[in-house]
Scaffold this motif. Structure first.
Motif, PDB file in Angstrom:
ATOM      1  N   THR A   1      59.965 133.035  93.324  1.00  0.00           N
ATOM      2  CA  THR A   1      58.998 131.970  93.096  1.00  0.00           C
ATOM      3  C   THR A   1      57.804 132.116  94.031  1.00  0.00           C
ATOM      4  N   THR A   2      56.616 131.944  93.478  1.00  0.00           N
ATOM      5  CA  THR A   2      55.383 131.936  94.280  1.00  0.00           C
ATOM      6  C   THR A   2      54.597 130.683  93.940  1.00  0.00           C
ATOM      7  N   ARG A   3      54.144 129.975  94.989  1.00  0.00           N
ATOM      8  CA  ARG A   3      53.368 128.755  94.802  1.00  0.00           C
ATOM      9  C   ARG A   3      52.052 128.839  95.575  1.00  0.00           C
ATOM     10  N   LEU A   4      50.979 128.399  94.931  1.00  0.00           N
ATOM     11  CA  LEU A   4      49.690 128.191  95.571  1.00  0.00           C
ATOM     12  C   LEU A   4      49.402 126.697  95.505  1.00  0.00           C
ATOM     13  N   PHE A   5      49.027 126.092  96.634  1.00  0.00           N
ATOM     14  CA  PHE A   5      48.885 124.642  96.616  1.00  0.00           C
ATOM     15  C   PHE A   5      47.833 124.163  97.612  1.00  0.00           C
ATOM     16  N   LEU A   6      47.367 122.967  97.355  1.00  0.00           N
ATOM     17  CA  LEU A   6      46.538 122.210  98.286  1.00  0.00           C
ATOM     18  C   LEU A   6      47.388 121.066  98.824  1.00  0.00           C
ATOM     19  N   GLN A   7      47.185 120.743 100.106  1.00  0.00           N
ATOM     20  CA  GLN A   7      47.989 119.684 100.715  1.00  0.00           C
ATOM     21  C   GLN A   7      47.119 118.782 101.572  1.00  0.00           C
ATOM     22  N   SER A   8      47.386 117.508 101.492  1.00  0.00           N
ATOM     23  CA  SER A   8      46.758 116.532 102.375  1.00  0.00           C
ATOM     24  C   SER A   8      47.856 115.660 102.962  1.00  0.00           C
ATOM     25  N   THR A   9      47.679 115.242 104.224  1.00  0.00           N
ATOM     26  CA  THR A   9      48.689 114.423 104.882  1.00  0.00           C
ATOM     27  C   THR A   9      48.058 113.165 105.452  1.00  0.00           C
ATOM     28  N   ILE A  10      48.884 112.158 105.629  1.00  0.00           N
ATOM     29  CA  ILE A  10      48.486 110.930 106.301  1.00  0.00           C
ATOM     30  C   ILE A  10      49.374 110.790 107.523  1.00  0.00           C
ATOM     31  N   LYS A  11      48.792 111.078 108.693  1.00  0.00           N
ATOM     32  CA  LYS A  11      49.481 110.961 109.977  1.00  0.00           C
ATOM     33  C   LYS A  11      50.812 111.707 109.992  1.00  0.00           C
ATOM     34  N   ASP A  12      50.891 112.804 109.233  1.00  0.00           N
ATOM     35  CA  ASP A  12      52.088 113.630 109.176  1.00  0.00           C
ATOM     36  C   ASP A  12      53.334 112.845 108.774  1.00  0.00           C
TER      37      ASP A  12
END
Length: 744
Positions: A506-517
């Protein structure tokens, strides 16, 4: 006649002469010198208490190591009673550890750091040992908070009591007298015992514990112009060879060679020498502070007459001392933010991780949480900060020292019933292409070879970019209902267990955003290649039968929340993992693919009573939306593992992947009791429903399956070690599970 007149004059002047003898002609200026000694330095607080009770005013104070810490705080304005409270409230043994609450770790760390038992830096192609057990950030944080009222003082002679401390230049071995600079930084440097706390960089010098060169700076105190020196020694001197066994004891002995050669001269230089009886304690006897304080009081009781004499020779009243006169802010307005020392990490990255915004108020709790978040990245050797009042609010000045170690090799080991034995080797490299990025590669060597590669560009709490590639494989016996029948010769016998080899790439390309981890949001695309087959032998001829051999192209969205306080055996916190996966295209090996999607969610809640008894509830569900004719992509429940992939779900009481359906609902409640530290007894009941229509018009308790488990677990330095017995009342099956080491 002359002699008669002279004798008469002496008789009349005698009262006057006697009065002059009992009253000092000048004020007596007292210098106090406090030695280093680790936890034995608690006795210094008892000394200060007795000095205050005797009415003695300290005019100058000096210290080394723990003596510098106690002396520096006292010089900043604390009285002895308040210092006693500081010792009792703060876990000083925790200051020499890098313990951070798990919640401040990034999502990547929460997902991955619980896999490695050993982590070693690689410098110039060579594997090295860490420079110290602890980076000492927790120690600095405490010192900084306690001295916040003097953050603007750069000359220690301007403190409430003039002060200096001793450190050692690690490069030259020379003594460094620290009487100017930033107070928490100075006392942190003076106490940086080699191998225990990392050195501190100050003005281009790398500084460590001052006890190496001068653990009792009496002669330097004399140079400050004091009239009378009170010296307090809490160190133990050189030990006999029979008492030198551990690494810290060896280092202390080596550090003492030069120090104790000059000790007699230092004692002679003291006008009042005090040495509490602390021979039976060690530098690390932090849990025996009460007895150490009592020994300090005993030593001072023996010199009560001298203390009274000293007090009588000082003019005026002792200065009133209390930190309570300083107002510590519960929250403050940040008017400016400055970051210095960062090379590979941008200001924006640092400030976003800290959670700071100009012209916004922040609570002290959130400010300190931001420091922990930046520390938890592992990218910085130290994070020093000042809070400078400017009338309207505070200017925050950060002096950060980046970790020069960019490459690591890490190891782990594990055994479980599915993947069997595995040894994990990881290589991690930072700043491969950009300042804020890293690449991490796991290779598992053992019964089932696997790998996992991550590349992540961390943009703080802004949108970040990641790539993940994994290869996973295992062998398992599964019942025929798990697999589609692709043979032309007919079906497998009902209930027959089929040995399959399962491979996933499996290969994934992604964008991620966090709120205070705490919260993380991911969107991306996925390529997955699934290969599931069995080898059937008929008449000595091996025939490989493929149940699945297809490529899938998908899009996904994921929401995660993780506030568990521990990777394993959590006692409190909430966990959420919810994912929507849309299968859009397939190479369609079985000629039965239709576009479909799956929605999966898992919620966990841990709560403890009396810090021993924990209730851990996990509820999860998965549904298939659309027409999926490939049974390999159904949900498969059974067995116990924390590292199942794809649609495999644990379920106590049943064998691996024994229960199968396109939708499921499962709830498990674990009652866990810590019988003694890091040792747990547990009982689990899990209940589930597998049906295409899991909600069943609200009748979700119809046709449910149940299973139970009892276990014993130990949280060790290599990870959890568990022995679990499970059973179910439906068919009287039972299973034993053994798991050793971190899950990966």
């Amino acid at each position: 006649m002359k002699y008669f007149l002279f004798l008469l004059m002496l008789i009349f002047m005698q009262p006057v002469l006697g009065q002059e003898k009992t009253e000092p002609a000048e004020d007596l200026k007292i210098g106090l010198v406090l030695s280093g000694g680790g936890a034995k330095g608690f006795a210094h607080v008892a000394v200060l208490k007795k000095l205050e009770e005797a009415g003695i005013r300290v005019d100058y104070i000096a210290g080394t190591s723990m003596g510098a810490i106690i002396g520096g705080l006292y010089a900043s304005g604390y009285n002895a009673r308040e210092l006693d409270s500081v010792l009792r409230v703060n876990d000083l043994s925790g200051l020499v550890r890098d313990d951070l609450p798990r919640e401040v770790s990034s999502f990547y760390q929460k997902e991955n750091d619980g896999k490695y038992a050993v982590s070693l830096p690689i410098t110039k192609g060579k594997i090295e040992l860490p420079s110290a057990v602890s980076k000492g950030q927790n120690a600095f944080n405490i010192f900084s908070q306690l001295t916040e009222h003097v953050h603007e003082v750069n000359d220690f002679s301007e403190l409430d009591i003039p002060f200096f401390c001793i450190a050692t230049n690690l490069e030259t071995g020379e003594e460094v007298v620290m009487d100017k600079g930033f107070l928490p930084e100075a006392i942190r440097a003076s106490g940086a015992f080699p191998g225990l706390l990392t050195p501190v960089k100050v003005d281009g010098k790398v500084l460590v514990d001052g006890g190496i060169v001068d653990n009792f700076p009496v002669e330097k105190m004399r140079n400050k112009g004091v009239d009378y020196i009170i010296g307090v020694n809490v160190s133990s001197g050189l030990k006999d060879i029979e008492n030198i066994k551990t690494l810290p004891e060896i280092l202390l002995q080596i550090a003492g060679f030069q120090m104790y050669n000059q000790w007699d001269d230092k004692i002679d230089e003291s006008d009042l020498y005090i040495r509490p009886d602390l021979e039976e304690f060690t530098t690390f006897s932090f849990d025996e502070s009460e007895e150490i304080l009592r020994r300090g009081e005993e030593a001072m009781n023996k010199v009560e007459d001298q203390l009274k004499d000293i007090a009588s020779r000082q003019k005026g009243e002792p200065r009133a001392r209390s930190i309570e006169t300083f107002k510590f802010r519960d929250d403050f307005l940040i008017t400016d933010i400055k970051v210095k020392g960062n090379r590979n990490y941008t200001d924006q990255y640092c400030i976003k991780k800290l959670g700071l915004e100009k012209n916004e108020r922040i609570s002290r709790k959130d400010f300190m949480r931001g420091i922990d978040v930046l520390t938890a990245t592992g990218n910085f050797e130290s994070i020093f900060y000042k809070l400078i009042s400017d009338g309207e609010g505070v200017k925050v000045e950060f002096e950060i020292n980046e970790n020069d170690e960019e490459t690591y090799i890490q190891f782990g080991a594990h055994y479980d019933d599915l993947y069997k034995t595995g040894v994990l080797v990881n290589f991690t490299n930072k700043h491969l292409f950009f300042k804020n990025d890293f690449v991490s590669a796991d290779l598992v060597i053992g019964d089932n070879i696997r790998y996992n590669i991550d590349y992540f560009y961390d943009n703080g709490f802004n949108w970040s970019f990641g790539i993940n590639s994994r290869y996973n494989t295992f062998k398992a016996d599964v019942v025929n209902s798990t697999l589609p029948d692709t043979r032309s010769s007919g079906s497998f016998d009902t209930g027959l267990k089929v040995p399959i080899r399962y491979l996933d790439f499996t290969t994934r390309l992604f964008l991620q955003s966090t709120i205070k981890d705490r919260w993380a949001f991911r969107v991306g695309v996925e390529h997955k290649f699934l290969n599931a087959y069995t080898d059937e032998v008929i008449d000595n001829v091996t025939n490989r039968i493929y149940f699945e051999k297809s490529h899938y192209f998908s899009a996904f969205g994921k929401v995660m929340l993780d506030t568990y306080d521990a990777d394993y055996f959590p006692k409190k916190g909430v966990f959420l993992n919810s994912e929507y996966l849309l299968y859009g295209l397939s190479s369609d090996y079985n000629n039965n693919f239709n576009t479909f999607s799956q929605l999966y969610g898992r919620v966990g809640l841990a709560y403890s009573f009396f810090d021993k008894l924990t209730f851990h509830l996990i509820s999860e569900a998965g549904v298939t939306i659309g027409n999926n004719d490939n049974m390999v992509l159904d949900y498969h429940l059974g067995g116990y593992n924390e590292n199942y992939i794809n649609t495999f779900i644990p379920f106590y009481g049943y064998g691996f992947a024994e229960l199968n359906e396109s939708a499921f609902l499962r709830t498990a409640l674990t009652i866990r009791y810590e019988i003694f530290k890091k040792n747990f007894l547990s009982f689990t009941g899990n209940f589930g429903r597998l049906n295409e229509d899991i909600w069943n018009d609200g009748r979700i308790f119809e046709d449910t399956r149940s299973g139970y488990a009892a276990g014993y677990g130990v949280n060790t330095f290599i990870g959890p070690v568990e022995l679990i017995y499970s059973w179910n009342p439906d068919n009287e099956q039972n299973h034993w599970y053994i798991n050793v080491g971190f899950w990966f």
